[in-house]
Motif scaffolding. Structure first.
Motif, PDB file in Angstrom:
ATOM      1  N   ALA A 196      44.927 -51.766  43.211  1.00 53.08           N
ATOM      2  CA  ALA A 196      45.851 -51.105  43.702  1.00 53.08           C
ATOM      3  C   ALA A 196      46.348 -49.827  43.036  1.00 53.08           C
ATOM      4  O   ALA A 196      47.080 -48.847  43.639  1.00 53.08           O
ATOM      5  N   SER A 197      45.519 -49.378  42.066  1.00 51.52           N
ATOM      6  CA  SER A 197      45.878 -48.144  41.399  1.00 51.52           C
ATOM      7  C   SER A 197      44.818 -47.148  41.595  1.00 51.52           C
ATOM      8  O   SER A 197      45.047 -46.014  40.948  1.00 51.52           O
ATOM      9  N   GLY A 198      43.753 -47.555  42.371  1.00 52.51           N
ATOM     10  CA  GLY A 198      42.953 -46.419  42.798  1.00 52.51           C
ATOM     11  C   GLY A 198      43.141 -45.525  43.695  1.00 52.51           C
ATOM     12  O   GLY A 198      44.449 -45.420  44.386  1.00 52.51           O
ATOM     13  N   GLY A 211      50.503 -55.890  44.250  1.00 58.46           N
ATOM     14  CA  GLY A 211      49.282 -55.053  43.960  1.00 58.46           C
ATOM     15  C   GLY A 211      48.575 -55.732  42.782  1.00 58.46           C
ATOM     16  O   GLY A 211      49.202 -56.504  42.028  1.00 58.46           O
ATOM     17  N   VAL A 212      47.286 -55.651  42.549  1.00 58.62           N
ATOM     18  CA  VAL A 212      46.424 -56.278  41.663  1.00 58.62           C
ATOM     19  C   VAL A 212      45.718 -54.961  40.943  1.00 58.62           C
ATOM     20  O   VAL A 212      45.110 -54.155  41.467  1.00 58.62           O
ATOM     21  N   CYS A 213      45.948 -54.950  39.574  1.00 58.58           N
ATOM     22  CA  CYS A 213      45.178 -53.815  38.821  1.00 58.58           C
ATOM     23  C   CYS A 213      45.468 -54.400  37.323  1.00 58.58           C
ATOM     24  O   CYS A 213      45.948 -55.462  36.961  1.00 58.58           O
ATOM     25  N   SER A 214      44.969 -53.192  36.230  1.00 58.64           N
ATOM     26  CA  SER A 214      45.129 -53.424  34.977  1.00 58.64           C
ATOM     27  C   SER A 214      46.426 -53.393  34.520  1.00 58.64           C
ATOM     28  O   SER A 214      47.231 -52.676  35.084  1.00 58.64           O
ATOM     29  N   ALA A 215      46.567 -53.880  33.253  1.00 61.72           N
ATOM     30  CA  ALA A 215      47.912 -53.984  32.516  1.00 61.72           C
ATOM     31  C   ALA A 215      48.357 -52.325  32.458  1.00 61.72           C
ATOM     32  O   ALA A 215      49.542 -52.153  32.577  1.00 61.72           O
ATOM     33  N   ALA A 216      47.699 -51.560  32.130  1.00 62.45           N
ATOM     34  CA  ALA A 216      47.974 -49.976  32.021  1.00 62.45           C
ATOM     35  C   ALA A 216      48.703 -49.581  33.062  1.00 62.45           C
ATOM     36  O   ALA A 216      49.428 -48.479  33.017  1.00 62.45           O
ATOM     37  N   ASN A 217      48.032 -49.974  34.496  1.00 60.95           N
ATOM     38  CA  ASN A 217      48.884 -49.324  35.866  1.00 60.95           C
ATOM     39  C   ASN A 217      49.791 -50.362  36.431  1.00 60.95           C
ATOM     40  O   ASN A 217      50.120 -49.637  37.684  1.00 60.95           O
ATOM     41  N   VAL A 218      50.251 -51.203  35.742  1.00 67.44           N
ATOM     42  CA  VAL A 218      51.170 -52.070  36.479  1.00 67.44           C
ATOM     43  C   VAL A 218      52.545 -51.306  37.062  1.00 67.44           C
ATOM     44  O   VAL A 218      53.084 -51.224  38.036  1.00 67.44           O
ATOM     45  N   GLU A 219      53.129 -50.387  35.859  1.00 73.00           N
ATOM     46  CA  GLU A 219      54.286 -49.675  36.237  1.00 73.00           C
ATOM     47  C   GLU A 219      53.951 -48.473  37.335  1.00 73.00           C
ATOM     48  O   GLU A 219      54.940 -48.440  38.121  1.00 73.00           O
ATOM     49  N   LEU A 220      52.821 -48.012  37.300  1.00 75.46           N
ATOM     50  CA  LEU A 220      52.585 -47.044  38.400  1.00 75.46           C
ATOM     51  C   LEU A 220      52.519 -47.881  39.624  1.00 75.46           C
ATOM     52  O   LEU A 220      53.217 -47.242  40.804  1.00 75.46           O
ATOM     53  N   ILE A 224      50.042 -57.819  39.653  1.00 81.81           N
ATOM     54  CA  ILE A 224      49.675 -58.895  38.995  1.00 81.81           C
ATOM     55  C   ILE A 224      48.521 -58.010  37.951  1.00 81.81           C
ATOM     56  O   ILE A 224      47.669 -57.263  38.658  1.00 81.81           O
ATOM     57  N   ASP A 225      48.445 -58.367  36.873  1.00 78.85           N
ATOM     58  CA  ASP A 225      47.483 -57.793  35.778  1.00 78.85           C
ATOM     59  C   ASP A 225      46.272 -58.718  35.856  1.00 78.85           C
ATOM     60  O   ASP A 225      46.333 -59.969  35.693  1.00 78.85           O
TER      61      ASP A 225
END
Length: 325
Positions: free
Chosen positions: A162-164, A183-192, A202-203
């Motif tokens: 979801a962060s791409g 959305g599914v992404c890494s922890a660094a992009n959760v807030e975005l 989801i991280d």
């Protein structure tokens, strides 16, 4: 004019800044002075020939067997019309536009000719050239797949990756269609991703969405890690898996899934349609879709932009400034 040229496949170092002939518009074309372009995963694949499993030979047949068939990469642009062909009626000199050349590429340059009936549209007034340049690739892909899924207001949508570029567009456009988005992404992009309208994020490093018991009407896989075999239990009856990225095997199995179950796999390449650009422009003007930009580079540093895309860690879009305004 200045352009980024590549004459062989390989790492970002194969890209060279060169002087090439400035194009002239045909009777039905406009000449666009490019202010901003992007580097996408499509550019990375065309430059490196790194393809999803099963597409290696197709990649060479499409891009060129022994060397690149098209020397200038770049599928998106935003800029100003400098001149028009004698038969052009839809645009005039000075119009601010954005365009999606797609497979035609050629946007990593100072100028680009486009057919007036092609995927060219007026730039939304509330977007910068850099933002407008990043509308097309992710936006048209997300829009096309969600349409083919026949998304209904109130349905549950999960966006994997979801962060791409495509993922950030899919979250916003699904939200516009009235879906409840995870959305599914890494922890660094959760807030975005949450800021884009996702109800839940989801991280993937700490939770496997296919094993948490949740089910969805639509799953959008933008990164190629959610084939049907893995996510079928996470799809509701009548659910649709949108394979934005998958292997050749995934693509060939898609019709079989639809024949043998109540679920469906939607795959294939999104077309380049001016109608979709107009829809995206209206969404942008309404504040319902705003391209996410990770970093911006000058044309002379485009190799660095490619390295960021190669890393697989970019957020949204990577933009390149071409001409100074």
């Amino acid at each position: 004019m200045k352009a980024i040229v590549y004459e062989r496949y390989g790492p970002p170092e194969v890209l060279e800044l060169k002087e090439v002939e400035k194009p002239s518009p045909e009777n039905d074309e406009v000449l666009i002075k490019i202010y901003a372009t992007t580097v996408t995963t499509g550019d990375w694949r065309a430059r490196s020939l790194e393809m999803p499993a099963g597409f290696g030979l197709m990649g060479r047949l499409f891009f060129g067997i022994s060397k690149p068939r098209k020397a200038i990469l770049g599928t998106e642009l935003a800029g100003e019309i400098e001149s028009v062909g004698k038969d052009v009626t839809k645009f005039q000199v000075g119009d601010q536009v954005f365009a999606f050349s797609g497979a035609g590429m050629g946007c990593h340059a100072e100028y680009k000719c486009m057919k007036q009936d092609g995927p060219v549209a007026k730039k939304p007034a509330n977007l910068t050239y850099e933002q407008a340049a990043a509308l097309s690739f992710g936006g048209t892909t997300a829009l096309d797949f969600l349409r083919r899924a026949k998304l209904v207001r109130g349905e549950r949508v999960l966006v994997n990756g979801a962060s791409g570029c495509v993922g950030t567009a899919a979250v916003q456009i699904a939200k516009h269609f009235g879906a409840e988005v995870t959305g599914v992404c890494s922890a660094a992009n959760v807030e975005l991703v949450r800021s884009l309208g996702a109800t839940r994020v989801i991280d993937y490093t700490s939770e496997d969405f296919t094993k948490n018991g949740e089910t969805y009407d639509v799953i959008v896989d933008t990164v190629g890690t959610a084939p049907f075999a893995r996510v079928q239990g996470s799809l509701k009856e009548g659910g649709r898996l949108l394979l934005v990225l998958g292997t050749l095997g995934d693509l060939l199995r898609a019709p079989w899934v639809s024949l043998t179950s109540t679920k469906k796999v939607v795959a294939g390449v999104a077309p380049e349609r001016v109608e979709d650009l107009i829809v995206l422009a209206k969404l942008a003007e309404a504040g319902e879709f705003k391209p996410v930009i990770d970093r911006q580079y000058p044309l002379e540093q485009i190799a660095e932009a490619h390295r960021l895309v190669d890393s697989g860690r970019k957020k949204g879009n990577v933009v390149v400034s071409v001409s100074h305004r």
